[in-house]
Motif scaffolding. Sequence first.
Motif, PDB file in Angstrom:
ATOM      1  N   GLU A 116      -8.071 -15.011  -5.164  1.00 52.14           N
ATOM      2  CA  GLU A 116      -7.405 -14.687  -6.536  1.00 52.14           C
ATOM      3  C   GLU A 116      -6.412 -15.624  -7.159  1.00 52.14           C
ATOM      4  O   GLU A 116      -4.995 -15.593  -6.555  1.00 52.14           O
ATOM      5  N   LEU A 117      -6.748 -16.894  -8.034  1.00 52.03           N
ATOM      6  CA  LEU A 117      -5.787 -17.622  -8.422  1.00 52.03           C
ATOM      7  C   LEU A 117      -4.576 -17.103  -9.231  1.00 52.03           C
ATOM      8  O   LEU A 117      -3.434 -17.832  -9.064  1.00 52.03           O
ATOM      9  N   SER A 118      -4.877 -16.027  -9.985  1.00 53.79           N
ATOM     10  CA  SER A 118      -3.816 -15.657 -10.675  1.00 53.79           C
ATOM     11  C   SER A 118      -2.561 -15.288  -9.813  1.00 53.79           C
ATOM     12  O   SER A 118      -1.298 -15.279 -10.179  1.00 53.79           O
ATOM     13  N   LYS A 119      -2.832 -15.000  -8.422  1.00 59.81           N
ATOM     14  CA  LYS A 119      -1.725 -14.582  -7.409  1.00 59.81           C
ATOM     15  C   LYS A 119      -0.910 -15.845  -7.166  1.00 59.81           C
ATOM     16  O   LYS A 119       0.301 -15.722  -6.463  1.00 59.81           O
ATOM     17  N   LEU A 120      -1.336 -16.731  -7.209  1.00 59.46           N
ATOM     18  CA  LEU A 120      -0.640 -18.331  -6.955  1.00 59.46           C
ATOM     19  C   LEU A 120       0.742 -18.085  -7.688  1.00 59.46           C
ATOM     20  O   LEU A 120       1.656 -18.852  -7.223  1.00 59.46           O
ATOM     21  N   HIS A 121       0.589 -17.585  -8.849  1.00 60.18           N
ATOM     22  CA  HIS A 121       1.904 -17.558  -9.515  1.00 60.18           C
ATOM     23  C   HIS A 121       2.912 -16.254  -9.288  1.00 60.18           C
ATOM     24  O   HIS A 121       3.853 -15.978 -10.119  1.00 60.18           O
ATOM     25  N   ASN A 122       2.625 -15.445  -8.447  1.00 61.54           N
ATOM     26  CA  ASN A 122       3.250 -14.236  -8.254  1.00 61.54           C
ATOM     27  C   ASN A 122       4.220 -14.472  -7.016  1.00 61.54           C
ATOM     28  O   ASN A 122       3.816 -14.385  -5.812  1.00 61.54           O
ATOM     29  N   ASP A 123       5.596 -14.418  -7.439  1.00 64.46           N
ATOM     30  CA  ASP A 123       6.588 -14.574  -5.971  1.00 64.46           C
ATOM     31  C   ASP A 123       6.390 -13.823  -5.216  1.00 64.46           C
ATOM     32  O   ASP A 123       6.928 -13.956  -4.045  1.00 64.46           O
ATOM     33  N   GLU A 124       5.623 -12.310  -5.237  1.00 63.82           N
ATOM     34  CA  GLU A 124       5.901 -11.223  -4.201  1.00 63.82           C
ATOM     35  C   GLU A 124       4.584 -11.663  -3.194  1.00 63.82           C
ATOM     36  O   GLU A 124       4.509 -10.993  -2.271  1.00 63.82           O
ATOM     37  N   VAL A 125       3.773 -12.607  -3.822  1.00 64.25           N
ATOM     38  CA  VAL A 125       2.809 -12.922  -2.641  1.00 64.25           C
ATOM     39  C   VAL A 125       3.130 -14.195  -2.069  1.00 64.25           C
ATOM     40  O   VAL A 125       3.274 -15.126  -2.564  1.00 64.25           O
ATOM     41  N   PRO A 126       2.899 -14.028  -0.583  1.00 64.99           N
ATOM     42  CA  PRO A 126       3.503 -15.061   0.364  1.00 64.99           C
ATOM     43  C   PRO A 126       2.071 -16.344   0.232  1.00 64.99           C
ATOM     44  O   PRO A 126       1.008 -15.725  -0.018  1.00 64.99           O
TER      45      PRO A 126
ATOM     46  N   VAL B 154      -8.024  -8.795  -8.502  1.00 66.90           N
ATOM     47  CA  VAL B 154      -9.221  -7.894  -8.339  1.00 66.90           C
ATOM     48  C   VAL B 154      -8.681  -6.838  -7.379  1.00 66.90           C
ATOM     49  O   VAL B 154      -8.955  -5.502  -7.696  1.00 66.90           O
ATOM     50  N   THR B 155      -7.872  -7.080  -6.331  1.00 68.16           N
ATOM     51  CA  THR B 155      -7.288  -6.158  -5.432  1.00 68.16           C
ATOM     52  C   THR B 155      -5.709  -6.071  -5.752  1.00 68.16           C
ATOM     53  O   THR B 155      -5.150  -7.031  -6.444  1.00 68.16           O
ATOM     54  N   PRO B 156      -5.218  -4.895  -5.342  1.00 66.95           N
ATOM     55  CA  PRO B 156      -3.831  -4.736  -5.147  1.00 66.95           C
ATOM     56  C   PRO B 156      -3.074  -5.143  -4.140  1.00 66.95           C
ATOM     57  O   PRO B 156      -1.912  -5.342  -4.176  1.00 66.95           O
ATOM     58  N   LEU B 157      -3.948  -5.833  -3.253  1.00 67.09           N
ATOM     59  CA  LEU B 157      -3.423  -6.520  -1.989  1.00 67.09           C
ATOM     60  C   LEU B 157      -2.419  -7.773  -2.268  1.00 67.09           C
ATOM     61  O   LEU B 157      -2.809  -8.483  -3.362  1.00 67.09           O
ATOM     62  N   LYS B 158      -1.243  -7.968  -1.645  1.00 64.46           N
ATOM     63  CA  LYS B 158      -0.233  -8.958  -1.907  1.00 64.46           C
ATOM     64  C   LYS B 158      -0.785 -10.241  -1.028  1.00 64.46           C
ATOM     65  O   LYS B 158      -0.117 -10.629   0.061  1.00 64.46           O
ATOM     66  N   LYS B 159      -2.110 -10.619  -1.296  1.00 69.99           N
ATOM     67  CA  LYS B 159      -2.583 -11.740  -0.419  1.00 69.99           C
ATOM     68  C   LYS B 159      -3.546 -12.593  -1.586  1.00 69.99           C
ATOM     69  O   LYS B 159      -3.883 -12.170  -2.714  1.00 69.99           O
ATOM     70  N   LEU B 160      -3.329 -14.039  -1.319  1.00 71.13           N
ATOM     71  CA  LEU B 160      -4.363 -14.876  -2.234  1.00 71.13           C
ATOM     72  C   LEU B 160      -5.550 -14.677  -1.897  1.00 71.13           C
ATOM     73  O   LEU B 160      -6.431 -14.757  -2.775  1.00 71.13           O
ATOM     74  N   SER B 161      -6.057 -14.369  -0.832  1.00 70.33           N
ATOM     75  CA  SER B 161      -7.262 -14.498  -0.515  1.00 70.33           C
ATOM     76  C   SER B 161      -7.581 -13.222   0.588  1.00 70.33           C
ATOM     77  O   SER B 161      -6.900 -12.910   1.271  1.00 70.33           O
ATOM     78  N   SER B 162      -8.806 -12.517   0.231  1.00 71.07           N
ATOM     79  CA  SER B 162      -9.233 -11.344   1.041  1.00 71.07           C
ATOM     80  C   SER B 162     -10.578 -11.595   1.506  1.00 71.07           C
ATOM     81  O   SER B 162     -11.437 -11.994   0.724  1.00 71.07           O
ATOM     82  N   THR B 163     -10.948 -10.964   2.615  1.00 76.83           N
ATOM     83  CA  THR B 163     -12.327 -11.146   3.183  1.00 76.83           C
ATOM     84  C   THR B 163     -12.827  -9.725   3.680  1.00 76.83           C
ATOM     85  O   THR B 163     -11.932  -8.872   4.265  1.00 76.83           O
ATOM     86  N   TYR B 164     -14.120  -9.466   3.330  1.00 77.67           N
ATOM     87  CA  TYR B 164     -14.427  -8.203   3.638  1.00 77.67           C
ATOM     88  C   TYR B 164     -15.894  -8.319   4.472  1.00 77.67           C
ATOM     89  O   TYR B 164     -16.727  -9.002   4.309  1.00 77.67           O
TER      90      TYR B 164
END
Length: 275
Positions: A148-158, A117-127
């Motif tokens: 964003e579950l999809s980012k669990l598989h992104n090595d660039e996201v800590p 949803v977001t371009p942020l390199k974060k699994l979760s974000s709060t607004y």
Amino acid sequence: MDFVFKHIFGNEKHKQTLISFLSAVLRVPKEELEGLEIINSELIKNHKKDKKGVLDVRVKTKDEKEIDIEVQILDSGYMAERTLFYWSKMYTQQIESGGKYTDLKKCITINIVDFDVTPLKKLSSTYHIFEDETKYKLTDVLEIHFLELSKLHNDEVPKDENDPLVMWMEFIDGNKEVIDVLSKKNEDIKYAYNILKVISKDKKARMEYEARMAAIRDEMTRLHVAEEKGRMEGKKEVAKNLLIAGVDINIIMQSTGLTEEEINKIKSEMNNQVH
């Protein structure tokens, strides 16, 4: 997926899993969430032409805050607008005609999505609502989360494997080998995993699950067909413009990926329109 999520987290009998999950998302002790109530998940329609949204799990805390937890598998677009729409429904429906603004309580929306949803390199974000320059928080009544579950598989996201929120996200993501490991590290996830095993053996639940999956596959197919149709229309429009400009057909083929036969057909249609 949303169907299974409701069975595990939207059931009064298994409220401890919901409390554990919310504690991880909201970063509050479990004790603060004791006494929460799972309430009707269907938003009220104020008008016949009003949009109606069905929430996956909706709860009210003992201090009357409302929380909407929604699972989205397909990217239908406009997630920010969609979540604000549902949040506004929750917020405004707290107050009846003649009511006071002081009756309004905090509303929280938690979106669990299987796409970025977001371009942020974060699994979760709060607004929240902040002033642009000073970052002063105007009010605390609005709080929106994206997991964003999809980012669990992104090595660039800590990700911190020992973070309870990461654990719950990995559980919801549904990789059996990962869940086996998590269930040995986290008692609440072990409890949720046992519920999942029971659901998988329940014939009626399995049929409902398969029906839901079939509906999702149908929707994915419709989206794919629509995208392909739109892509083809775009290529045809480019080909028309190049034909009008007198560009050689071989160059048009290279530029658009269309075959000679397809381009000649477009050319013929253009000639027919002229005549």
